[in-house]
Design a protein around this motif. Structure first.
Motif, PDB file in Angstrom:
ATOM      1  N   SER A 116      27.276  40.840  56.522  1.00 27.67           N
ATOM      2  CA  SER A 116      26.374  40.079  57.061  1.00 27.67           C
ATOM      3  C   SER A 116      26.951  38.669  57.011  1.00 27.67           C
ATOM      4  O   SER A 116      27.210  37.820  57.798  1.00 27.67           O
ATOM      5  N   VAL A 117      27.200  38.547  55.686  1.00 31.33           N
ATOM      6  CA  VAL A 117      27.784  37.028  55.256  1.00 31.33           C
ATOM      7  C   VAL A 117      29.311  36.921  55.911  1.00 31.33           C
ATOM      8  O   VAL A 117      29.448  35.739  56.731  1.00 31.33           O
ATOM      9  N   THR A 120      28.750  36.554  60.005  1.00 31.84           N
ATOM     10  CA  THR A 120      27.984  35.136  60.446  1.00 31.84           C
ATOM     11  C   THR A 120      29.271  34.055  60.087  1.00 31.84           C
ATOM     12  O   THR A 120      29.298  33.239  60.931  1.00 31.84           O
ATOM     13  N   ALA A 121      29.831  33.951  58.985  1.00 37.17           N
ATOM     14  CA  ALA A 121      30.891  33.207  58.625  1.00 37.17           C
ATOM     15  C   ALA A 121      32.013  33.332  59.577  1.00 37.17           C
ATOM     16  O   ALA A 121      32.392  32.051  60.195  1.00 37.17           O
ATOM     17  N   GLY A 122      32.405  34.209  59.806  1.00 36.42           N
ATOM     18  CA  GLY A 122      33.483  34.487  60.827  1.00 36.42           C
ATOM     19  C   GLY A 122      32.998  33.956  62.194  1.00 36.42           C
ATOM     20  O   GLY A 122      33.791  33.260  63.097  1.00 36.42           O
ATOM     21  N   TYR A 123      31.711  34.286  62.788  1.00 34.29           N
ATOM     22  CA  TYR A 123      31.467  33.931  64.087  1.00 34.29           C
ATOM     23  C   TYR A 123      31.155  32.731  64.201  1.00 34.29           C
ATOM     24  O   TYR A 123      31.696  31.934  65.065  1.00 34.29           O
ATOM     25  N   TYR A 124      30.299  32.009  63.305  1.00 33.26           N
ATOM     26  CA  TYR A 124      29.937  30.566  63.561  1.00 33.26           C
ATOM     27  C   TYR A 124      31.081  29.840  63.099  1.00 33.26           C
ATOM     28  O   TYR A 124      31.206  28.514  63.800  1.00 33.26           O
ATOM     29  N   LEU A 127      30.936  24.571  59.718  1.00 32.90           N
ATOM     30  CA  LEU A 127      30.102  24.096  58.481  1.00 32.90           C
ATOM     31  C   LEU A 127      29.437  25.446  57.829  1.00 32.90           C
ATOM     32  O   LEU A 127      29.615  25.589  56.594  1.00 32.90           O
ATOM     33  N   VAL A 128      29.033  26.213  58.895  1.00 31.59           N
ATOM     34  CA  VAL A 128      28.140  27.396  58.401  1.00 31.59           C
ATOM     35  C   VAL A 128      29.018  28.305  57.712  1.00 31.59           C
ATOM     36  O   VAL A 128      28.957  28.826  56.474  1.00 31.59           O
ATOM     37  N   GLY A 129      30.325  28.394  58.287  1.00 29.82           N
ATOM     38  CA  GLY A 129      31.355  29.315  57.655  1.00 29.82           C
ATOM     39  C   GLY A 129      31.764  28.836  56.545  1.00 29.82           C
ATOM     40  O   GLY A 129      32.224  29.411  55.461  1.00 29.82           O
ATOM     41  N   THR A 130      32.342  27.574  56.268  1.00 32.84           N
ATOM     42  CA  THR A 130      32.830  26.994  55.194  1.00 32.84           C
ATOM     43  C   THR A 130      32.039  27.136  54.113  1.00 32.84           C
ATOM     44  O   THR A 130      32.178  27.483  52.924  1.00 32.84           O
ATOM     45  N   ILE A 135      30.796  29.761  48.844  1.00 30.80           N
ATOM     46  CA  ILE A 135      29.856  30.560  47.797  1.00 30.80           C
ATOM     47  C   ILE A 135      30.456  31.732  47.662  1.00 30.80           C
ATOM     48  O   ILE A 135      30.572  32.150  46.491  1.00 30.80           O
ATOM     49  N   VAL A 136      31.382  32.521  48.591  1.00 29.33           N
ATOM     50  CA  VAL A 136      31.847  33.961  48.311  1.00 29.33           C
ATOM     51  C   VAL A 136      32.838  33.300  47.119  1.00 29.33           C
ATOM     52  O   VAL A 136      33.080  34.208  46.174  1.00 29.33           O
ATOM     53  N   ASP A 137      33.807  32.399  47.371  1.00 29.72           N
ATOM     54  CA  ASP A 137      34.963  31.957  46.419  1.00 29.72           C
ATOM     55  C   ASP A 137      34.242  31.849  44.830  1.00 29.72           C
ATOM     56  O   ASP A 137      34.681  32.117  44.016  1.00 29.72           O
TER      57      ASP A 137
END
Lengths: 299, 340
Positions: A116-117, A120-124, A127-130, A135-137
């Motif tokens: 999901s993360v 979402t990050a890849g599609y949008y 800013l959302v992706g970054t 957060i993942v990092d």
């Protein structure tokens, strides 16, 4: 003729071998010997932990002090007994139920979160992706064993909580893999074509993008099972995981420490089980990586 | 009095189907921690396409043809300017507001390998427009219409079960065409629809496109760098250079009487099937200037052999020179070489 032209001449024929992408992937997987071996081991393991304890004439919790430390194979105890005279084989299988269940469940949870993360990050992007990927990092930077232990110290250990704790430390890898894949696919023409039809973001993500990221997700998920089994073993070995008398491969190893000299089989068998399960899942992961390689299908 | 008399008469469908007014499409990169760079991919573009017309859009790679095609379909958010589709201003509509209009405007892509989802069957691909636009549509109706579409483009119903990788480039392009017209649109952007195909297949696909155009009375924006194809199919042609339209005229006029030096240079590159005819090849020096930092005044002056100092002063407007012919060049004294 150069090797490139030979490959170009051969490849299309190979592509025509199966009909659907799935059947072609299965064909490639079957040729991967270690992965087939790994699948075999896991299948046997799963059957053994499900049906083994029903067949064996021992109760995993039955204490029989007269027969403690029976070395294998003795007194009908194929793998020997432990310090309380409990049958080691049946305990290993019961522990296998716990360890494999936690492995699979943690995989499912972390794959769901990570996918999901990542999608979402890849599609949008933007800013959302970054924000999501930072957060993942950040979570990835945290030493996961420490995080596991810190969480486990605060939360009462049970199969569910251990699963969730392991999932909480294991979803980032999936998120990264998925995000990278989605980002690469995001601007392909077929996605543009779907958007041109007025498809919603949800449609594009679930119908168009996700199936194309299935390969890497499955591979990452398989490797996550291996990592989750190991993580459960760490936590239980350090005493924060599954609590006695319930057995898990990790806490069996913990018990065995004191008897390494006198009863080495108590450590060897759980250790072997962990190794066998983890390497098998890793082999399957490798095989799936080759079989599901997106480059084979995404011309 | 009958009910018929009370219903208002249908709105007269006249005027151009598509009107583009001073359209700008800029792309920015960087911003945070790095200098912001702005690419002016499309700059001050104005044109119209009449109903049933095929407008060709030619220019070298990087001239902004595809960006313009996509901007017109509102794939991107416009930087400035207006796009009016069938009398309705679509320039600022949201994704949701655009959805009903999507059924009326479609696109055919250049690369038949990238434009079909490799994980979907042909039936799913061609059926997707129907499903997305009519969420409640029945499976049997989708199947029937997909079958019709496939047969129209020269494929068989049974091909619906197969995956894109099982088809050749030409067949895939046919699938892409079937997807584009399964909703019976009014307007189509064909972005280099045949340039990725073998020459032997190109004619078949172009003919198929023209056949469907006649059947559905389509209006087409035909993007191509192949002047032979453009000359063959288009009613009018617009020539783009570095994000601007430099000349626009009906095909015959443009080919016989080009008035912009860039058009002349483009035409001189078209091979003529007559070995006895000699004509001058105009070789353009250098590359397309960077759209990050376009030259002052006329963007073409850096490569134009007729350039004079005045060309650097102001951007030449796209001016009418009679008969629907427009050109953006300040020199009216040139005798340029025709294409044929």
């Amino acid at each position: 003729m150069s090797s490139a032209t030979v490959a170009a001449a051969v490849l299309p024929n190979r592509r025509l071998a199966g009909t659907s992408p799935r059947s072609r992937a299965w064909g490639r997987f079957k040729r991967h010997r270690l992965a087939m071996f790994g699948s075999g081991v896991i299948l046997v393991l799963v059957f053994a932990v499900i049906f083994g304890p029903m067949i064996l004439p021992f109760d995993p919790l039955h204490i029989d002090l007269r027969h403690r430390f029976a070395p294998p194979p003795g007194n009908g105890h194929l793998f020997g007994t432990d310090q309380l005279g409990r049958d080691l084989l049946v305990r290993l299988l019961m522990a296998g139920r716990i360890s494999l269940t936690i492995g699979f469940m943690a995989m499912v949870v972390s794959t769901l979160i990570g996918t999901s993360v990542g999608v979402t990050a890849g599609y949008y992007g933007g800013l959302v992706g970054t924000v999501l990927m930072r957060i993942v990092d950040a979570v990835l930077c945290f030493p996961s064993v420490f995080l596991l232990l810190a969480l486990a110290a605060f939360i009462k250990p049970s199969i569910l909580t251990i699963t969730l704790i392991i999932a909480a430390t294991g979803w980032m890898e999936v998120a990264r893999v998925v995000q990278a894949q989605i980002k690469a696919l995001r601007h392909r023409d077929f996605i543009l074509a779907a958007e041109m039809l007025g498809a919603s973001g949800r449609y594009v993500m679930t119908r168009e993008l996700l199936p194309n990221a299935a390969g890497p997700i499955i591979v990452a998920a398989t490797l996550t099972v291996a990592r989750a089994i190991l993580a459960e073993a760490y936590v239980s070995f350090l005493g924060y995981g599954i609590q006695a008398p319930t057995a898990s491969w990790g806490n069996m190893l913990n018990n065995a420490q004191q008897y390494l000299n006198s009863a080495p089989w108590l450590a060897i068998f759980p250790g072997l089980m962990i190794t066998l399960a983890v390497t098998s899942f890793n082999f399957i992961g490798d095989g799936l990586r080759d079989a599901l390689d997106a480059r084979m299908d995404l011309t | 009095m009958s009910i018929m008399a009370l219903t208002p008469p249908p709105i007269p469908r006249d005027g151009p189907l598509l009107r583009v007014d001073r359209l700008r499409q800029w792309f920015s990169s960087g911003g945070f921690m790095s200098p912001r760079l702005t690419v002016r991919a499309v700059e001050d573009v104005t044109f119209e396409i009449g109903r049933g017309e095929i407008l060709g859009l030619v220019g070298e790679s990087g001239s902004g043809k595809s960006t313009l095609g996509r901007a017109v379909l509102r794939v991107t958010d416009l930087t400035d300017g207006r796009v009016v589709f069938d009398g309705q201003d679509v320039s600022t509509l949201s994704k949701r507001q655009l959805r009903p209009l999507r059924a009326r405007m479609q696109m055919i892509f250049q690369d038949p390998f990238a434009s079909l989802n490799p994980r979907m069957t042909v039936g799913q691909i061609v059926g997707a427009p129907l499903r997305i636009q009519n969420p409640g549509i029945s499976r049997s109706e989708v199947e029937a219409r997909v079958g019709d579409a496939l047969r129209t483009v020269g494929l068989a119903d049974s091909h619906a079960e197969r995956y894109p990788h099982e088809f050749s480039g030409g067949q895939r392009q046919r699938i892409g065409i079937a997807r584009a017209f399964v909703l019976a649109p009014d307007f189509l952007v064909a972005d280099e629809p045949v340039s990725a195909l073998d020459v032997s297949i190109q004619a078949q696909v172009v003919n198929l496109l023209m056949e469907i155009k006649r059947k559905l009375d389509l209006t087409i924006l035909f993007i191509s760098h192949d002047l032979a194809v453009v000359g063959h199919v288009c009613d009018r042609v617009a020539v783009m250079y570095l994000g601007r339209i430099v000349e626009i005229a009906d095909t015959r006029t443009l080919f016989r009487n080009p008035r912009h030096p860039y058009t002349e240079a483009l035409f001189s590159a078209v091979p003529v099937a007559d070995p006895s005819r000699r004509r001058q090849r105009i070789l353009l020096k250098g590359d397309l200037p960077s759209p990050l930092a376009p030259p002052s005044g006329c963007a073409f002056r850096t490569r134009c052999r007729y350039a004079i100092p005045a060309c650097a002063e102001a951007v030449p407007p796209l001016a009418h020179i009679g008969g629907g012919h427009q050109k953006a060049c300040i020199r009216d004294d040139l005798a340029l070489q025709p294409a044929c």
